[in-house]
Design an enzyme around this catalytic site. Structure first.
Site, PDB file in Angstrom:
ATOM      1  CB  SER A 264       1.317   2.394   4.800  1.00 62.90           C
ATOM      2  OG  SER A 264       1.934   1.602   3.836  1.00 62.90           O
ATOM      3  CG  HIS A 265       5.406   0.841   5.838  1.00 60.63           C
ATOM      4  ND1 HIS A 265       4.843   1.824   5.047  1.00 60.63           N
ATOM      5  CD2 HIS A 265       6.458   1.392   6.437  1.00 60.63           C
ATOM      6  CE1 HIS A 265       5.569   2.920   5.165  1.00 60.63           C
ATOM      7  NE2 HIS A 265       6.548   2.694   6.003  1.00 60.63           N
TER       8      HIS A 265
ATOM      9  CG  ASP B 212       2.039  -2.468   2.723  1.00 58.13           C
ATOM     10  OD1 ASP B 212       1.246  -2.988   1.920  1.00 58.13           O
ATOM     11  OD2 ASP B 212       2.141  -1.242   2.875  1.00 58.13           O
TER      12      ASP B 212
ATOM     13  CG  ASP C 156      -1.716   0.317   2.807  1.00 58.23           C
ATOM     14  OD1 ASP C 156      -0.598  -0.216   2.865  1.00 58.23           O
ATOM     15  OD2 ASP C 156      -1.908   1.410   2.246  1.00 58.23           O
TER      16      ASP C 156
ATOM     17  CG  ASP D 288       0.282   0.401  -0.551  1.00 60.44           C
ATOM     18  OD1 ASP D 288       0.924  -0.206   0.325  1.00 60.44           O
ATOM     19  OD2 ASP D 288       0.007   1.615  -0.492  1.00 60.44           O
ATOM     20  NE  ARG D 289       5.517   0.650   1.765  1.00 60.30           N
ATOM     21  CZ  ARG D 289       6.520   1.267   2.332  1.00 60.30           C
ATOM     22  NH1 ARG D 289       7.516   0.579   2.828  1.00 60.30           N
ATOM     23  NH2 ARG D 289       6.536   2.583   2.439  1.00 60.30           N
TER      24      ARG D 289
ATOM     25  CE  LYS E 214       3.350   1.789  -1.913  1.00 58.96           C
ATOM     26  NZ  LYS E 214       3.122   3.208  -1.631  1.00 58.96           N
TER      27      LYS E 214
HETATM   28  C1  G16 Z   1       4.383   5.734   0.976  1.00 61.13           C
HETATM   29  C2  G16 Z   1       4.190   6.311  -0.384  1.00 61.13           C
HETATM   30  C3  G16 Z   1       5.302   5.841  -1.290  1.00 61.13           C
HETATM   31  C4  G16 Z   1       6.647   6.187  -0.694  1.00 61.13           C
HETATM   32  C5  G16 Z   1       6.746   5.599   0.689  1.00 61.13           C
HETATM   33  C6  G16 Z   1       7.998   6.014   1.437  1.00 61.13           C
HETATM   34  O1  G16 Z   1       4.224   4.355   0.912  1.00 61.13           O
HETATM   35  O2  G16 Z   1       2.957   5.934  -0.933  1.00 61.13           O
HETATM   36  O3  G16 Z   1       5.119   6.444  -2.520  1.00 61.13           O
HETATM   37  O4  G16 Z   1       7.668   5.705  -1.486  1.00 61.13           O
HETATM   38  O5  G16 Z   1       5.648   6.031   1.468  1.00 61.13           O
HETATM   39  O6  G16 Z   1       7.955   7.363   1.700  1.00 61.13           O
HETATM   40  P1  G16 Z   1       8.997   8.036   2.673  1.00 61.13           P
HETATM   41  O7  G16 Z   1      10.345   7.690   2.120  1.00 61.13           O
HETATM   42  O8  G16 Z   1       8.662   9.497   2.602  1.00 61.13           O
HETATM   43  O9  G16 Z   1       8.809   7.431   4.034  1.00 61.13           O
HETATM   44  P2  G16 Z   1       3.182   3.629   1.850  1.00 61.13           P
HETATM   45  O10 G16 Z   1       3.275   2.185   1.465  1.00 61.13           O
HETATM   46  O11 G16 Z   1       3.684   3.920   3.229  1.00 61.13           O
HETATM   47  O12 G16 Z   1       1.882   4.280   1.566  1.00 61.13           O
END
Ligand code: G16
Length: 547
Positions: free
Chosen positions: A118-119, A282, A284, A286-287, A382
């Site tokens: 992801s990010h 971000d 991938d 989704d953000r 998302k």
């Molecule tokens: C992931 C999850 C999200 C979550 C975020 C932060 O996002 O898909 O639902 O809100 O991580 O999680 P944490 O607070 O546990 O780091 P992404 O965009 O990284 O897939």
């Protein structure tokens, strides 16, 4: 060449999926059998549910980060060896997370494997990750990730074939053994879904009228999607999409769309000559980050506003919303909109996977999280570009500026002042001990004075899924004050190094939204740090990132 090879292996510790799949340092994934063990464990867990691979389609793709291509070759061979009827692979190995969800749903796949952290930054010394998405297109729920984890602990062998690498860069369909392998362009599936929801003609008129936007793809996965939609289909000026070419290390950046890591975009959006609208997505895809001229829209406000305008501004939601959902730490701005629309509001733990059941059961239409994620039941992830299209639709409908729209909203509903303070790189044991000590103090906090108010309630969030009754406990400590302010404290489940403490601060005021946010939230932050004894336990007191 396509004879199935059974390779002996041994269980590897620590393959427990976190908030969103298995995320580790890239070099960890590059260790012998590490990826293979996890992939075979996914297949074993899916087979255990009675799925017949001979009848099944698997979709594979990632965000293009370092090791993506190598991992895809490994997975395709393992999928063939495990007997899948069809494997679809994104061209160049690239599929955004929302596009993966769209493709799984449109093509009736049994599931999909997304390679992404992801990010988190990419590169041989950065992060890699694997997520499994189920038939509804959404992230595997906890029951499934638990099954996968169980398989990782008992794995003894995996299946593969000796076969040359497939050409990932040419769209084609060919057979490998009994499996049909298709290299396809996921952008087209994704665009079709967006066209079914949004009025592209109206958005084109917005750009024709001289509206200026800038979208930062952060050298991550959304570049090709954003170019196609914003520039080619909607007529935004060529060059609207910045950093549009996905790179293995995201150009050395941190593909996390917030004011800190998207500082270049924030700078471009400052001053009277700035474009009307700025956005980013971000690693991938989704953000999302939403900016006006010299104006940042918090994810909580963005969720509330999208929900408030959806019925009138976006054809896909013309029938209204069934309900709204948000993760527990997300501000309660959406609750006020749900109340005014007369629809239910669901509060779930952090993690998109918790929205899937609600959407499948038709209980919620739009959902979002403070971590820059917003989406709807059009898919089960998302969706960064979707959120941007929502904002463009609101801007087109109202003819107002981003800040004008948000200020009007605050005047009508009041403002939920909200900030998240992250303390990254803490020692895992010390951070766990600190949070456990706080947990022990919770029963004694009630009635105690706190940040100009008193503690009304202090607990650890437990969630009982209203659809299947499954219970998820210890999902974040909440300290709720008598004046309605609130602090949430939890440790991140997505990091790959050390622990990250997150403090979520929220205070509601009906003041038109004009107060200084640091003054509103300052005492909440200070008292929480004192209560946690962060400095004493972890040796730090200044947040690494504030969003
Ligand atoms: C992931 C999850 C999200 C979550 C975020 C932060 O996002 O898909 O639902 O809100 O991580 O999680 P944490 O607070 O546990 O780091 P992404 O965009 O990284 O897939």
């Amino acid at each position: 060449m396509t004879e199935v090879k059974t390779v002996a292996t041994m269980a590897i510790d620590g393959q427990k999926p976190g908030t969103s799949g298995l995320r580790k340092k890239t070099r960890v994934f590059m260790q012998p059998n590490y990826l293979e063990n996890f992939i075979q464990s996914i297949f074993n867990a899916v087979a255990e549910q009675g799925v017949d691979f001979k009848e099944s389609l698997l979709v594979v793709g990632g965000d293009g980060r370092y090791y993506n291509r190598t991992a895809i070759q490994t997975i395709v061979k393992m999928a063939v060896a495990n007997g899948f009827a069809k494997v679809m692979v994104g061209r160049g190995g690239i599929v955004s997370t929302p596009a993966m969800s769209a493709v799984i749903r449109r093509r009736g796949a049994v599931g999909g494997i997304v390679l992404s952290a992801s990010h988190n930054p990419g590169g041989i010394d950065a992060d890699f990750g694997v997520k499994y998405n189920i038939t509804n297109g959404g992230p595997a729920p906890e029951a499934v990730t638990e099954q996968i984890f169980k398989q990782t602990q008992q794995i003894k062998e995996y299946l593969t074939i000796d076969y040359p690498n497939i050409d990932l860069d040419k769209e084609a369909s060919f057979r490998v053994g009994d499996t049909e392998v298709i290299v396809f362009d996921p952008v087209l599936d994704y665009v079709a879904v967006m066209q079914s929801l949004f009025d592209f003609a109206a958005l084109r008129r917005l750009f024709d009228s001289g509206f200026r936007m800038v979208f930062d793809a952060m050298h991550a996965v959304t570049g090709p999607y954003a170019k196609e939609i914003f520039e080619n289909r909607l007529g935004a000026a060529v060059g609207t999409v910045l950093n549009a070419i996905p790179l293995e290390d995201f150009g050395g950046g941190h593909p996390d769309p917030n004011q800190v890591y998207a500082a270049d975009l924030v700078a471009r959006m400052s001053g009277s000559d700035a474009p009307d609208f700025g956005a980013a997505s971000d690693g991938d895809g989704d953000r999302n980050l939403i900016l006006g001229r010299d104006f940042f829209v918090t994810p909580g406000d963005s969720l509330a506003l999208i929900a408030a305008y959806a019925k009138d501004a976006i054809p896909g939601y013309a029938d209204g919303l069934a309900g709204i959902a948000r993760s527990m730490p997300t501000s309660s701005a959406a609750d006020l909109v749900a109340h005014s629309l007369g629809v239910p509001l669901y509060e779930t733990p952090t993690g998109w996977k918790f929205f899937g059941n609600l959407m499948d059961a038709g209980l919620c239409t739009i959902c979002g999280e403070e971590s820059f994620g917003t989406g709807s039941n059009h898919i089960r992830e998302k969706d960064g570009i979707w959120a941007v299209l929502c904002w463009l639709s609101i801007l087109a409908k109202t003819g107002e500026s981003v800040s004008g729209i948000v200020h009007k909203h605050w005047e009508k509903f009041g403002r939920n002042y909200f900030q998240r303070h992250d303390f990254e790189g803490l020692e895992v044991e010390l951070a766990n001990k600190m949070v456990n000590l706080l947990r022990e103090k919770l029963p004694s906090l009630s009635g105690r004075s706190f940040a100009e108010s008193r503690v009304k309630e202090a607990d650890d969030f437990n969630y009982a899924d209203p659809v299947d009754g499954s219970v998820s406990s210890k999902q974040g400590i909440r300290i709720i004050l008598e004046d309605g302010s609130r602090v949430v404290i939890r440790l991140s489940g997505t990091g790959t190094e050390g622990a990250t403490l997150r403090l979520y601060l929220e205070s509601y005021k009906q003041d038109g939204g004009t107060a200084d946010i640091d003054s509103v939230l300052g005492s909440l932050a200070k008292e929480t740090l004192a209560l946690l004894e962060l400095k004493q336990h972890c040796g730090v007191e200044v947040p690494t990132v504030i969003t």
